[in-house]
Design a protein around this motif. Structure first.
Motif, PDB file in Angstrom:
ATOM      1  N   ALA A 186       9.583   9.066  -8.911  1.00 56.19           N
ATOM      2  CA  ALA A 186      10.033   7.682  -8.720  1.00 56.19           C
ATOM      3  C   ALA A 186       8.839   6.735  -8.713  1.00 56.19           C
ATOM      4  O   ALA A 186       7.733   7.115  -8.366  1.00 56.19           O
ATOM      5  N   ASP A 187       9.066   5.506  -9.097  1.00 52.73           N
ATOM      6  CA  ASP A 187       8.033   4.476  -9.078  1.00 52.73           C
ATOM      7  C   ASP A 187       8.404   3.470  -8.000  1.00 52.73           C
ATOM      8  O   ASP A 187       9.102   2.497  -8.267  1.00 52.73           O
ATOM      9  N   PRO A 188       7.954   3.672  -6.749  1.00 52.57           N
ATOM     10  CA  PRO A 188       8.354   2.767  -5.683  1.00 52.57           C
ATOM     11  C   PRO A 188       7.899   1.331  -5.925  1.00 52.57           C
ATOM     12  O   PRO A 188       8.506   0.404  -5.404  1.00 52.57           O
ATOM     13  N   GLY A 189       6.884   1.135  -6.736  1.00 50.22           N
ATOM     14  CA  GLY A 189       6.410  -0.212  -7.034  1.00 50.22           C
ATOM     15  C   GLY A 189       7.446  -1.083  -7.721  1.00 50.22           C
ATOM     16  O   GLY A 189       7.353  -2.298  -7.706  1.00 50.22           O
ATOM     17  N   GLU A 190       8.449  -0.481  -8.312  1.00 50.30           N
ATOM     18  CA  GLU A 190       9.505  -1.233  -8.996  1.00 50.30           C
ATOM     19  C   GLU A 190      10.716  -1.500  -8.112  1.00 50.30           C
ATOM     20  O   GLU A 190      11.714  -2.048  -8.564  1.00 50.30           O
ATOM     21  N   THR A 191      10.655  -1.134  -6.843  1.00 48.15           N
ATOM     22  CA  THR A 191      11.790  -1.318  -5.938  1.00 48.15           C
ATOM     23  C   THR A 191      12.031  -2.794  -5.678  1.00 48.15           C
ATOM     24  O   THR A 191      11.110  -3.552  -5.390  1.00 48.15           O
ATOM     25  N   THR A 192      13.282  -3.205  -5.802  1.00 50.66           N
ATOM     26  CA  THR A 192      13.684  -4.577  -5.507  1.00 50.66           C
ATOM     27  C   THR A 192      14.906  -4.558  -4.599  1.00 50.66           C
ATOM     28  O   THR A 192      15.593  -3.550  -4.482  1.00 50.66           O
ATOM     29  N   VAL A 193      15.187  -5.709  -3.977  1.00 56.45           N
ATOM     30  CA  VAL A 193      16.337  -5.871  -3.100  1.00 56.45           C
ATOM     31  C   VAL A 193      17.045  -7.151  -3.521  1.00 56.45           C
ATOM     32  O   VAL A 193      16.405  -8.128  -3.897  1.00 56.45           O
ATOM     33  N   SER A 194      18.368  -7.131  -3.468  1.00 61.36           N
ATOM     34  CA  SER A 194      19.130  -8.343  -3.771  1.00 61.36           C
ATOM     35  C   SER A 194      20.341  -8.419  -2.874  1.00 61.36           C
ATOM     36  O   SER A 194      20.794  -7.418  -2.323  1.00 61.36           O
ATOM     37  N   ALA A 195      20.865  -9.626  -2.725  1.00 60.24           N
ATOM     38  CA  ALA A 195      22.141  -9.795  -2.039  1.00 60.24           C
ATOM     39  C   ALA A 195      23.211  -9.174  -2.922  1.00 60.24           C
ATOM     40  O   ALA A 195      23.128  -9.227  -4.151  1.00 60.24           O
ATOM     41  N   GLU A 196      24.206  -8.570  -2.314  1.00 59.70           N
ATOM     42  CA  GLU A 196      25.252  -7.889  -3.080  1.00 59.70           C
ATOM     43  C   GLU A 196      25.916  -8.817  -4.092  1.00 59.70           C
ATOM     44  O   GLU A 196      26.182  -8.415  -5.220  1.00 59.70           O
ATOM     45  N   VAL A 218      10.842   2.191   3.054  1.00 64.29           N
ATOM     46  CA  VAL A 218      10.911   3.554   3.580  1.00 64.29           C
ATOM     47  C   VAL A 218      11.575   4.489   2.572  1.00 64.29           C
ATOM     48  O   VAL A 218      11.061   5.567   2.270  1.00 64.29           O
ATOM     49  N   VAL A 219      12.714   4.077   2.035  1.00 62.35           N
ATOM     50  CA  VAL A 219      13.448   4.921   1.089  1.00 62.35           C
ATOM     51  C   VAL A 219      12.631   5.157  -0.182  1.00 62.35           C
ATOM     52  O   VAL A 219      12.562   6.275  -0.691  1.00 62.35           O
ATOM     53  N   ALA A 220      11.985   4.116  -0.697  1.00 65.25           N
ATOM     54  CA  ALA A 220      11.201   4.257  -1.926  1.00 65.25           C
ATOM     55  C   ALA A 220      10.019   5.196  -1.719  1.00 65.25           C
ATOM     56  O   ALA A 220       9.734   6.041  -2.570  1.00 65.25           O
ATOM     57  N   ARG A 221       9.323   5.054  -0.589  1.00 64.80           N
ATOM     58  CA  ARG A 221       8.203   5.965  -0.319  1.00 64.80           C
ATOM     59  C   ARG A 221       8.696   7.395  -0.159  1.00 64.80           C
ATOM     60  O   ARG A 221       8.085   8.338  -0.648  1.00 64.80           O
ATOM     61  N   TRP A 222       9.778   7.567   0.554  1.00 64.35           N
ATOM     62  CA  TRP A 222      10.342   8.902   0.753  1.00 64.35           C
ATOM     63  C   TRP A 222      10.760   9.497  -0.591  1.00 64.35           C
ATOM     64  O   TRP A 222      10.441  10.641  -0.891  1.00 64.35           O
ATOM     65  N   ALA A 223      11.458   8.729  -1.412  1.00 59.75           N
ATOM     66  CA  ALA A 223      11.930   9.216  -2.707  1.00 59.75           C
ATOM     67  C   ALA A 223      10.758   9.575  -3.622  1.00 59.75           C
ATOM     68  O   ALA A 223      10.862  10.513  -4.415  1.00 59.75           O
ATOM     69  N   SER A 224       9.654   8.864  -3.507  1.00 59.36           N
ATOM     70  CA  SER A 224       8.515   9.158  -4.383  1.00 59.36           C
ATOM     71  C   SER A 224       7.897  10.514  -4.070  1.00 59.36           C
ATOM     72  O   SER A 224       7.233  11.098  -4.913  1.00 59.36           O
ATOM     73  N   LEU A 225       8.129  11.050  -2.879  1.00 54.40           N
ATOM     74  CA  LEU A 225       7.641  12.387  -2.537  1.00 54.40           C
ATOM     75  C   LEU A 225       8.482  13.477  -3.187  1.00 54.40           C
ATOM     76  O   LEU A 225       8.019  14.592  -3.377  1.00 54.40           O
ATOM     77  N   LEU A 226       9.723  13.166  -3.501  1.00 57.90           N
ATOM     78  CA  LEU A 226      10.653  14.153  -4.035  1.00 57.90           C
ATOM     79  C   LEU A 226      10.806  14.101  -5.545  1.00 57.90           C
ATOM     80  O   LEU A 226      11.356  15.006  -6.136  1.00 57.90           O
ATOM     81  N   SER A 227      10.379  13.044  -6.163  1.00 58.19           N
ATOM     82  CA  SER A 227      10.584  12.893  -7.607  1.00 58.19           C
ATOM     83  C   SER A 227       9.506  11.983  -8.184  1.00 58.19           C
ATOM     84  O   SER A 227       8.733  11.386  -7.445  1.00 58.19           O
TER      85      SER A 227
END
Length: 86
Positions: free
Chosen positions: A39-49, A28-37
């Motif tokens: 951004a390349d949402p395809g490079e979004t990753t998630v990791s444990a802290e 959701v955040v990556a898609r939203w951010a791609s509308l404003l800048s």
């Protein structure tokens, strides 16, 4: 951090309660951010802290015609697309 609640970081950084929640929020955040800048949402990753070197890809990393990335989830079935399938 409490034992009953893991924390994950979307590399923007944002916290979520578990990996599934972190991946959904990252999409959701990556898609939203791609509308404003640009951004390349395809490079979004998630990791444990505590394991930021172990990243989970959120979107498919393949390119579609025109040189842009597929915006479907990383483990999607079927052909790549720039839009969600319904």
């Amino acid at each position: 951090m409490t034992a009953d609640r893991e924390r994950f970081v979307i590399h923007l950084p944002v916290r979520a309660g578990d990996l599934g929640g972190a991946v959904r929020l990252a999409r959701v955040v990556a898609r939203w951010a791609s509308l404003l800048s640009p951004a390349d949402p395809g490079e979004t990753t998630v990791s444990a802290e505590d394991e930021q070197g172990v990243r989970h890809r959120v979107f498919c990393d393949l390119l579609v015609p025109g040189g842009r990335r597929c915006l479907l989830r990383a483990d999607h079935d079927g052909p790549c697309a720039r839009r969600l399938t319904r």
